[in-house]
Design an enzyme around this catalytic site. Structure first.
Site, PDB file in Angstrom:
ATOM      1  N   CYS A  71       0.821  -1.215   0.000  1.00  0.00           N
ATOM      2  CA  CYS A  71       0.000   0.000   0.000  1.00  0.00           C
ATOM      3  C   CYS A  71       0.854   1.263   0.000  1.00  0.00           C
ATOM      4  CB  CYS A  71      -0.894  -0.037   1.245  1.00  0.00           C
ATOM      5  SG  CYS A  71      -1.837   1.463   1.482  1.00  0.00           S
ATOM      6  N   CYS A  77      -1.500   5.754   7.072  1.00  0.00           N
ATOM      7  CA  CYS A  77      -2.838   5.321   7.497  1.00  0.00           C
ATOM      8  C   CYS A  77      -2.717   4.399   8.710  1.00  0.00           C
ATOM      9  CB  CYS A  77      -3.464   4.588   6.312  1.00  0.00           C
ATOM     10  SG  CYS A  77      -4.915   3.647   6.728  1.00  0.00           S
ATOM     11  N   CYS A  80      -3.513  -0.645   8.709  1.00  0.00           N
ATOM     12  CA  CYS A  80      -2.671  -1.851   8.746  1.00  0.00           C
ATOM     13  C   CYS A  80      -1.390  -1.554   9.522  1.00  0.00           C
ATOM     14  CB  CYS A  80      -2.263  -2.268   7.336  1.00  0.00           C
ATOM     15  SG  CYS A  80      -3.637  -2.713   6.287  1.00  0.00           S
ATOM     16  N   CYS A 156      -7.565   0.734  -1.154  1.00  0.00           N
ATOM     17  CA  CYS A 156      -7.207   0.077   0.103  1.00  0.00           C
ATOM     18  C   CYS A 156      -6.928  -1.397  -0.174  1.00  0.00           C
ATOM     19  CB  CYS A 156      -8.333   0.227   1.123  1.00  0.00           C
ATOM     20  SG  CYS A 156      -8.023  -0.743   2.601  1.00  0.00           S
ATOM     21  N   GLN A 269     -19.175 -10.578  10.784  1.00  0.00           N
ATOM     22  CA  GLN A 269     -17.712 -10.693  10.781  1.00  0.00           C
ATOM     23  C   GLN A 269     -17.165 -10.015   9.528  1.00  0.00           C
ATOM     24  OE1 GLN A 269     -16.082 -11.959  13.329  1.00  0.00           O
ATOM     25  NE2 GLN A 269     -17.648 -13.122  14.404  1.00  0.00           N
ATOM     26  N   TYR A 298     -24.252 -13.559  22.579  1.00  0.00           N
ATOM     27  CA  TYR A 298     -23.730 -12.540  21.652  1.00  0.00           C
ATOM     28  C   TYR A 298     -23.879 -13.088  20.223  1.00  0.00           C
ATOM     29  CZ  TYR A 298     -21.491 -11.234  26.079  1.00  0.00           C
ATOM     30  OH  TYR A 298     -21.231 -10.923  27.392  1.00  0.00           O
ATOM     31  N   GLU A 319     -28.888 -11.898  22.002  1.00  0.00           N
ATOM     32  CA  GLU A 319     -28.215 -10.768  21.353  1.00  0.00           C
ATOM     33  C   GLU A 319     -28.949  -9.484  21.780  1.00  0.00           C
ATOM     34  OE1 GLU A 319     -25.688  -9.853  18.965  1.00  0.00           O
ATOM     35  OE2 GLU A 319     -26.668  -7.902  19.140  1.00  0.00           O
ATOM     36  N   ASP A 367     -19.427 -15.247  21.999  1.00  0.00           N
ATOM     37  CA  ASP A 367     -18.662 -14.473  21.008  1.00  0.00           C
ATOM     38  C   ASP A 367     -18.855 -12.993  21.321  1.00  0.00           C
ATOM     39  OD1 ASP A 367     -17.356 -13.502  18.815  1.00  0.00           O
ATOM     40  OD2 ASP A 367     -18.767 -14.284  17.333  1.00  0.00           O
ATOM     41  N   CYS A 394     -12.184 -11.670  19.809  1.00  0.00           N
ATOM     42  CA  CYS A 394     -11.412 -10.835  18.878  1.00  0.00           C
ATOM     43  C   CYS A 394     -10.423  -9.969  19.657  1.00  0.00           C
ATOM     44  CB  CYS A 394     -12.334  -9.973  18.020  1.00  0.00           C
ATOM     45  SG  CYS A 394     -13.378  -8.885  19.002  1.00  0.00           S
TER      46      CYS A 394
HETATM   47  C1  LIG Z   1     -18.317 -10.091  18.056  1.00  0.00           C
HETATM   48  S1  LIG Z   1     -19.996  -9.928  17.702  1.00  0.00           S
HETATM   49  C2  LIG Z   1     -20.440 -11.591  17.379  1.00  0.00           C
HETATM   50  C3  LIG Z   1     -21.727 -11.801  16.661  1.00  0.00           C
HETATM   51  C4  LIG Z   1     -21.931 -13.190  16.037  1.00  0.00           C
HETATM   52  N1  LIG Z   1     -21.618 -14.233  16.954  1.00  0.00           N
HETATM   53  C5  LIG Z   1     -21.158 -13.334  14.756  1.00  0.00           C
HETATM   54  O1  LIG Z   1     -20.223 -14.141  14.680  1.00  0.00           O
HETATM   55  O2  LIG Z   1     -21.491 -12.624  13.787  1.00  0.00           O
HETATM   56  C6  LIG Z   1     -20.683  -9.556  19.247  1.00  0.00           C
HETATM   57  C7  LIG Z   1     -22.174  -9.369  19.276  1.00  0.00           C
HETATM   58  O3  LIG Z   1     -22.563  -9.129  20.636  1.00  0.00           O
HETATM   59  C8  LIG Z   1     -23.617  -8.198  20.649  1.00  0.00           C
HETATM   60  N2  LIG Z   1     -23.629  -7.641  22.017  1.00  0.00           N
HETATM   61  C9  LIG Z   1     -22.888  -6.617  22.510  1.00  0.00           C
HETATM   62  N3  LIG Z   1     -23.143  -6.438  23.815  1.00  0.00           N
HETATM   63  C10 LIG Z   1     -24.064  -7.380  24.166  1.00  0.00           C
HETATM   64  C11 LIG Z   1     -24.705  -7.717  25.383  1.00  0.00           C
HETATM   65  N4  LIG Z   1     -24.445  -7.036  26.496  1.00  0.00           N
HETATM   66  N5  LIG Z   1     -25.574  -8.735  25.399  1.00  0.00           N
HETATM   67  C12 LIG Z   1     -25.848  -9.433  24.255  1.00  0.00           C
HETATM   68  N6  LIG Z   1     -25.272  -9.154  23.068  1.00  0.00           N
HETATM   69  C13 LIG Z   1     -24.382  -8.145  23.020  1.00  0.00           C
HETATM   70  C14 LIG Z   1     -23.259  -7.243  19.538  1.00  0.00           C
HETATM   71  O4  LIG Z   1     -24.391  -6.535  19.097  1.00  0.00           O
HETATM   72  C15 LIG Z   1     -22.710  -8.202  18.488  1.00  0.00           C
HETATM   73  O5  LIG Z   1     -23.738  -8.662  17.635  1.00  0.00           O
END
Ligand SMILES: C[S@@+](CC[C@H](N)C(=O)[O-])C[C@H]1O[C@@H](n2cnc3c(N)ncnc32)[C@H](O)[C@@H]1O
Length: 437
Positions: A71, A77, A80, A156, A269, A298, A319, A367, A394
């Site tokens: 890049c 930037c 990366c 990008c 994702q 989540y 969620e 997650d 993550c």
């Molecule tokens: C890293 S993402 C993972 C989503 C999904 N598992 C995926 O792989 O696409 C985290 C998710 O947690 C949700 N989230 C954030 N805070 C939360 C909470 N306190 N309770 C439930 N969900 C929550 C976010 O809106 C988001 O959709």
């Protein structure tokens, strides 16, 4: 040591944020971009009490891992941090940094090799371009590292090629009237279906008709154009209210053979290729069978739950974002999945209620966002006593913190399987198997 002094140094180590570590008279100096073993002439930029920051002025010896960044604006930037490192060496660094951090706080954890990409460029399906007006000119691009200044560039290397095309087209056709009050332009490109979505985010609903007409003529895959009103003064990108300007408020994507409806407010994702690798690893780690009841905390738009559903008896997803829960329910319907249900609730609250009900749950998938789980959520999940917890993270920092809390609750981490979702950057995603001792 003083600011602006110059030194010849050899890099003894690297931080997990891509800064070289050198020592000058027992003082640690962080030098962004310098690789272990490299010798360079550096200039001191800032001196703190016990450490300092420096900048590379001239290389005297370079590492075998160093390559020419693809890049043009890599050094400006903030997107990366690893483009100057050969991809195999990037993966090795990510694994080694992770293992060092894990083993400092937890013994006996297997950290596996990072699963990388065959083509580690042009992978991102989502971009949020900041927009500013300066001296009568529209600036659109990416933020400079640790700054709100915009680095303008026309290409990008990690965004999908389609997003690059849309970005260039909008840069060329957006007018000053349209850019007034605009803060960001969000773009999503569905990797499997090719559908695209554009969200203009700003404090003022301008007239975008002309641009939209040109866009949909040139890019028939644009299925959704939305204006999102955001009058907040902080750095939260999306506001609550919105208006669909063209098409729909969602696009369709596909993940592990399931069709996915995706609202612009729903999380998805950012690396669609590695997302499938990640989920396959999570499913493998869980060692599922048809008698199992699972919870997915989540859950976003339900992508994990839907993929898991064919191996188990039941999945309950939780969620907090309403639009995502609505998508998850519709996604199950579209894919004729009948053993998943989705609840809009805070994950910790749900875990609390579930712990009180003493329900039989075999596997919990979690997650969470970067900030990880709550201590209360970890305690309540542990009270439910699932045999396995599959933690997708993550953020290695909050992951390690949470693994220690799970250990205190009688759970032990069996292995960490890193997956390179954020190639060319220092970011790392992990699938972790946690089992009841
Ligand atoms: C890293 S993402 C993972 C989503 C999904 N598992 C995926 O792989 O696409 C985290 C998710 O947690 C949700 N989230 C954030 N805070 C939360 C909470 N306190 N309770 C439930 N969900 C929550 C976010 O809106 C988001 O959709």
């Amino acid at each position: 040591m003083k600011k602006n002094e110059e030194y010849v140094v050899t890099c003894i180590d690297e931080t997990n944020q891509a800064a070289g570590i050198v020592k000058i008279d027992d003082m640690v100096v962080f030098v962004p971009g310098l690789l272990k073993g490299e010798k360079a002439n550096i200039r001191i930029l800032k001196v703190q009490k016990s450490y300092a920051f420096g900048k590379i002025m001239q290389f005297l010896e370079t590492s075998q891992d160093r390559i020419e960044p693809a890049c043009k604006v890599f050094n400006k930037c903030g997107g990366c941090q690893y483009q100057h490192i050969d991809y195999k060496a990037q993966l090795k660094r990510k694994r080694d940094h992770l293992e060092n951090r894990v083993l400092k706080r937890l013994e006996d954890v297997e950290v596996r090799d990072v699963l990388g990409m065959e083509h580690p460029f042009y992978y991102r399906n989502k971009a949020q371009f900041p927009v500013q007006i300066k001296d009568g000119k529209i600036l659109m691009g990416f933020y400079r590292l640790h700054s709100n200044d915009i680095v303008c560039c026309d290409h990008c290397m990690i965004q999908s090629k389609k997003i690059n095309e849309l970005y260039k087209f909008i840069q060329e056709h957006i007018t000053l009237d349209m850019a007034q009050g605009l803060r960001h332009i969000l773009m999503r490109h569905a990797y499997k279906t090719n559908e695209c979505q554009i969200v203009f985010i700003g404090s003022k609903r301008n007239n975008f008709d002309d641009l939209i007409q040109k866009l949909i003529q040139k890019f028939p895959d644009v299925q959704s154009v939305v204006f999102n009103l955001n009058t907040r003064k902080d750095n939260v990108i999306l506001g609550k209210d919105y208006e669909v300007l063209y098409g729909r408020e969602f696009i369709y994507e596909s993940c592990l053979s399931n069709k996915v409806k995706l609202h612009f407010k729903s999380f998805y994702q950012v690396n669609p290729v590695q997302m499938e690798v990640l989920y396959e690893q999570a499913i493998k780690a869980a060692d599922l069978n048809k008698d199992m009841r699972c919870i997915e905390l989540y859950s976003g738009v339900g992508t994990i739950g839907m993929a898991v559903s064919k191996y188990v008896k039941e999945v309950i997803g939780v969620e907090i974002v309403q639009e995502a829960v609505k998508n998850a329910k519709e996604n199950c319907r579209i894919n004729q999945i009948e053993n998943c249900r989705y609840i809009c609730q805070d994950a910790t609250e749900f875990a609390r209620k579930c712990a009180q009900k003493e329900e039989q749950i075999d596997v919990v998938f979690v997650d969470p966002p970067r900030k990880g789980m709550t201590p209360q959520g970890i305690e309540d999940i542990s009270t439910i006593q699932p045999g396995k917890i599959v933690y997708i993270s993550c953020n290695p920092e909050t992951l390690i913190r949470d693994l220690i809390l799970f250990k205190e609750q009688g759970y032990s981490c069996k292995f960490i399987q890193p997956v390179d979702m954020f190639c060319q950057t220092t970011g790392l995603e992990c699938v972790v198997l946690i089992e009841r001792v």
